[in-house]
Design a protein around this motif. Structure first.
Motif, PDB file in Angstrom:
ATOM      1  N   ARG A  90       0.798  -1.222   0.000  1.00 50.42           N
ATOM      2  CA  ARG A  90       0.000   0.000   0.000  1.00 50.42           C
ATOM      3  C   ARG A  90       0.834   1.277   0.000  1.00 50.42           C
ATOM      4  NH1 ARG A  90      -4.153  -2.174   4.692  1.00 50.42           N
ATOM      5  NH2 ARG A  90      -5.290  -3.671   3.375  1.00 50.42           N
ATOM      6  N   VAL A  91       2.067   1.188   0.445  1.00 52.58           N
ATOM      7  CA  VAL A  91       2.895   2.398   0.499  1.00 52.58           C
ATOM      8  C   VAL A  91       3.216   2.887  -0.912  1.00 52.58           C
ATOM      9  CG1 VAL A  91       5.179   3.282   1.099  1.00 52.58           C
ATOM     10  CG2 VAL A  91       3.902   1.945   2.750  1.00 52.58           C
ATOM     11  N   GLU A  92       3.059   4.182  -1.121  1.00 49.86           N
ATOM     12  CA  GLU A  92       3.339   4.777  -2.417  1.00 49.86           C
ATOM     13  C   GLU A  92       4.855   4.950  -2.591  1.00 49.86           C
ATOM     14  OE1 GLU A  92       3.466   5.974  -5.898  1.00 49.86           O
ATOM     15  OE2 GLU A  92       1.450   5.619  -5.108  1.00 49.86           O
ATOM     16  N   PRO A  93       5.468   4.259  -3.566  1.00 52.33           N
ATOM     17  CA  PRO A  93       6.926   4.348  -3.751  1.00 52.33           C
ATOM     18  C   PRO A  93       7.425   5.775  -3.957  1.00 52.33           C
ATOM     19  CG  PRO A  93       6.024   2.532  -5.035  1.00 52.33           C
ATOM     20  CD  PRO A  93       4.852   3.309  -4.507  1.00 52.33           C
ATOM     21  N   ALA A  94       6.594   6.628  -4.569  1.00 55.11           N
ATOM     22  CA  ALA A  94       7.018   8.005  -4.843  1.00 55.11           C
ATOM     23  C   ALA A  94       7.335   8.758  -3.549  1.00 55.11           C
ATOM     24  CB  ALA A  94       5.939   8.740  -5.631  1.00 55.11           C
ATOM     25  N   LEU A  95       6.633   8.434  -2.454  1.00 52.64           N
ATOM     26  CA  LEU A  95       6.904   9.080  -1.175  1.00 52.64           C
ATOM     27  C   LEU A  95       8.294   8.714  -0.662  1.00 52.64           C
ATOM     28  CD1 LEU A  95       3.488   8.638   0.676  1.00 52.64           C
ATOM     29  CD2 LEU A  95       4.418  10.742  -0.288  1.00 52.64           C
ATOM     30  N   LEU A  96       8.645   7.448  -0.785  1.00 58.31           N
ATOM     31  CA  LEU A  96       9.963   6.997  -0.348  1.00 58.31           C
ATOM     32  C   LEU A  96      11.052   7.564  -1.247  1.00 58.31           C
ATOM     33  CD1 LEU A  96       9.107   3.265   0.440  1.00 58.31           C
ATOM     34  CD2 LEU A  96       8.970   5.263   1.935  1.00 58.31           C
ATOM     35  N   GLU A  97      10.740   7.716  -2.522  1.00 60.24           N
ATOM     36  CA  GLU A  97      11.704   8.305  -3.451  1.00 60.24           C
ATOM     37  C   GLU A  97      11.991   9.758  -3.071  1.00 60.24           C
ATOM     38  OE1 GLU A  97      12.287   9.147  -8.259  1.00 60.24           O
ATOM     39  OE2 GLU A  97      10.446   8.241  -7.498  1.00 60.24           O
ATOM     40  N   GLU A  98      10.966  10.475  -2.634  1.00 55.66           N
ATOM     41  CA  GLU A  98      11.155  11.859  -2.213  1.00 55.66           C
ATOM     42  C   GLU A  98      12.078  11.942  -0.997  1.00 55.66           C
ATOM     43  OE1 GLU A  98       7.529  14.022  -1.726  1.00 55.66           O
ATOM     44  OE2 GLU A  98       6.701  13.306  -3.629  1.00 55.66           O
ATOM     45  N   VAL A  99      11.949  10.992  -0.077  1.00 54.00           N
ATOM     46  CA  VAL A  99      12.837  10.948   1.092  1.00 54.00           C
ATOM     47  C   VAL A  99      14.278  10.754   0.634  1.00 54.00           C
ATOM     48  CG1 VAL A  99      13.451   9.674   3.181  1.00 54.00           C
ATOM     49  CG2 VAL A  99      11.045  10.083   2.629  1.00 54.00           C
ATOM     50  N   PHE A 100      14.486   9.837  -0.297  1.00 55.15           N
ATOM     51  CA  PHE A 100      15.826   9.558  -0.819  1.00 55.15           C
ATOM     52  C   PHE A 100      16.421  10.798  -1.472  1.00 55.15           C
ATOM     53  CE2 PHE A 100      18.268   8.496  -4.667  1.00 55.15           C
ATOM     54  CZ  PHE A 100      19.361   7.872  -4.085  1.00 55.15           C
ATOM     55  N   VAL A 101      15.659  11.446  -2.349  1.00 47.36           N
ATOM     56  CA  VAL A 101      16.149  12.630  -3.062  1.00 47.36           C
ATOM     57  C   VAL A 101      16.483  13.747  -2.079  1.00 47.36           C
ATOM     58  CG1 VAL A 101      15.520  14.447  -4.695  1.00 47.36           C
ATOM     59  CG2 VAL A 101      14.949  12.066  -5.201  1.00 47.36           C
ATOM     60  N   ASP A 102      15.652  13.936  -1.080  1.00 49.57           N
ATOM     61  CA  ASP A 102      15.893  14.983  -0.086  1.00 49.57           C
ATOM     62  C   ASP A 102      17.180  14.725   0.687  1.00 49.57           C
ATOM     63  OD1 ASP A 102      14.808  17.380   1.425  1.00 49.57           O
ATOM     64  OD2 ASP A 102      14.988  15.953   3.073  1.00 49.57           O
ATOM     65  N   LEU A 103      17.438  13.473   1.048  1.00 49.61           N
ATOM     66  CA  LEU A 103      18.663  13.130   1.770  1.00 49.61           C
ATOM     67  C   LEU A 103      19.900  13.350   0.898  1.00 49.61           C
ATOM     68  CD1 LEU A 103      17.511   9.888   3.639  1.00 49.61           C
ATOM     69  CD2 LEU A 103      17.969  12.132   4.642  1.00 49.61           C
ATOM     70  N   VAL A 104      19.805  12.996  -0.377  1.00 57.71           N
ATOM     71  CA  VAL A 104      20.924  13.218  -1.296  1.00 57.71           C
ATOM     72  C   VAL A 104      21.234  14.706  -1.404  1.00 57.71           C
ATOM     73  CG1 VAL A 104      21.654  13.100  -3.711  1.00 57.71           C
ATOM     74  CG2 VAL A 104      20.587  11.114  -2.638  1.00 57.71           C
ATOM     75  N   GLN A 105      20.212  15.532  -1.507  1.00 57.23           N
ATOM     76  CA  GLN A 105      20.415  16.974  -1.605  1.00 57.23           C
ATOM     77  C   GLN A 105      21.058  17.527  -0.337  1.00 57.23           C
ATOM     78  OE1 GLN A 105      16.451  18.336  -2.530  1.00 57.23           O
ATOM     79  NE2 GLN A 105      16.714  18.027  -4.733  1.00 57.23           N
ATOM     80  N   ASP A 161      33.678   8.929   2.519  1.00 56.34           N
ATOM     81  CA  ASP A 161      32.373   9.441   2.103  1.00 56.34           C
ATOM     82  C   ASP A 161      32.009   8.966   0.700  1.00 56.34           C
ATOM     83  OD1 ASP A 161      31.977  11.032   4.477  1.00 56.34           O
ATOM     84  OD2 ASP A 161      33.469  12.417   3.674  1.00 56.34           O
ATOM     85  N   VAL A 162      31.139   7.964   0.658  1.00 55.96           N
ATOM     86  CA  VAL A 162      30.564   7.482  -0.595  1.00 55.96           C
ATOM     87  C   VAL A 162      29.057   7.451  -0.386  1.00 55.96           C
ATOM     88  CG1 VAL A 162      30.447   5.587  -2.241  1.00 55.96           C
ATOM     89  CG2 VAL A 162      32.599   6.084  -1.096  1.00 55.96           C
ATOM     90  N   TYR A 163      28.321   8.134  -1.255  1.00 57.07           N
ATOM     91  CA  TYR A 163      26.880   8.192  -1.032  1.00 57.07           C
ATOM     92  C   TYR A 163      26.115   7.979  -2.337  1.00 57.07           C
ATOM     93  CZ  TYR A 163      27.278  13.047  -2.709  1.00 57.07           C
ATOM     94  OH  TYR A 163      27.537  14.169  -3.441  1.00 57.07           O
ATOM     95  N   PRO A 164      24.912   7.398  -2.255  1.00 58.02           N
ATOM     96  CA  PRO A 164      24.093   7.179  -3.454  1.00 58.02           C
ATOM     97  C   PRO A 164      23.541   8.494  -3.962  1.00 58.02           C
ATOM     98  CG  PRO A 164      22.865   6.556  -1.504  1.00 58.02           C
ATOM     99  CD  PRO A 164      24.260   6.872  -1.043  1.00 58.02           C
TER     100      PRO A 164
END
Length: 253
Positions: A90-105, A161-164
């Motif tokens: 039920r979890v919307e993958p786009a929400l988790l993707e936003e968390v990932f993108v925010d952390l990368v930024q 420091d290696v990050y996705p």
């Protein structure tokens, strides 16, 4: 690491996640509408913990909730493997993707000028995750197996420091080369990848665009040496040569 150290540190590990922003997006999308127990926030924290502890299977993940200290972090006292399975669907993958993108930024802003030129070294690789064929027929990989493939771009900022930086998902049978256009796109950067991404036509394009790359060659790759450069005795480089790569019909110019 003992459990006391783990749970006292867990809050610090997840602190960079913008929970307020995540909750706002959850409310906007009605992701947790009618949810009484396992919220999306609790789900995210639970699976992040499972990744840190390398849990195998939903039952092992559910058992982690038995810890009183972890219950305080999650806001729930128990959960079953079946409930976790339903939440996964039920979890919307786009929400988790936003968390990932925010952390990368966030990482990019913090690293900034503090990183050396190594921040321009990007490592690309893929990994295959097996799935149940009966449930995921759209991801058929082999006769008796399904799967997806995660294509990941890592930034090598320093030894520590290696990050996705970027991720793309495909069916497991998709060739690695299909993701080169989305993962290799920055002029002046140095990309390092395996031979699954070897594409002579793309190599020519990268050379013309000023995109640098290093790759392992396939076992049957044909090369013709044009010139060999001298390598200092103390160097770890085995050889340095200018070559023609490929056959006359299909080669890198």
């Amino acid at each position: 690491m003992d459990k006391n150290t783990l749970f006292s540190s867990f809050g610090k590990w997840v602190a960079p996640i913008n929970i307020m922003k995540l909750q706002q997006r959850i409310d906007e999308t009605d992701q947790d509408k009618y949810v009484k127990k396992l919220t999306t926030k609790a789900y995210l924290l639970l699976f992040l913990h499972a990744q840190l502890q390398q849990r195998e299977g939903l039952r092992a993940i559910a058992d982690d909730v038995l810890s009183k200290k972890f219950q305080q972090e999650l806001g729930l006292s128990s959960i079953s493997p079946a409930q976790l399975s339903r939440k996964n669907n039920r979890v919307e993958p786009a929400l988790l993707e936003e968390v990932f993108v925010d952390l990368v930024q966030q990482i990019q802003r913090v690293s900034g000028k503090a990183c050396s030129l190594r921040k321009h070294i990007k490592i690309i690789d893929s990994t295959t995750i097996g799935l149940c064929l009966q449930k995921y027929k759209w991801a058929t990989f082999r006769e008796t197996k399904a799967g997806i493939k995660i294509h990941l771009r890592l930034v090598f900022a320093s030894q520590e420091d290696v990050y996705p930086e970027k991720i793309s998902l495909t069916c497991a049978k998709s060739n690695d080369r299909t993701q080169m256009e989305s993962l290799i796109d920055e002029i002046g950067a140095m990309y390092v990848f395996d031979r699954g991404y070897v594409d002579y036509e793309k190599f020519d394009e990268y050379t013309d665009q000023g995109i640098f790359f290093a790759s392992r060659l396939k076992d049957n790759a044909e090369t013709r040496h044009l010139y060999t450069f001298k390598v200092p005795p103390e160097s770890s480089v085995l050889s340095d040569s200018m070559i023609l790569l490929g056959t006359p019909q299909k080669r890198v110019d």
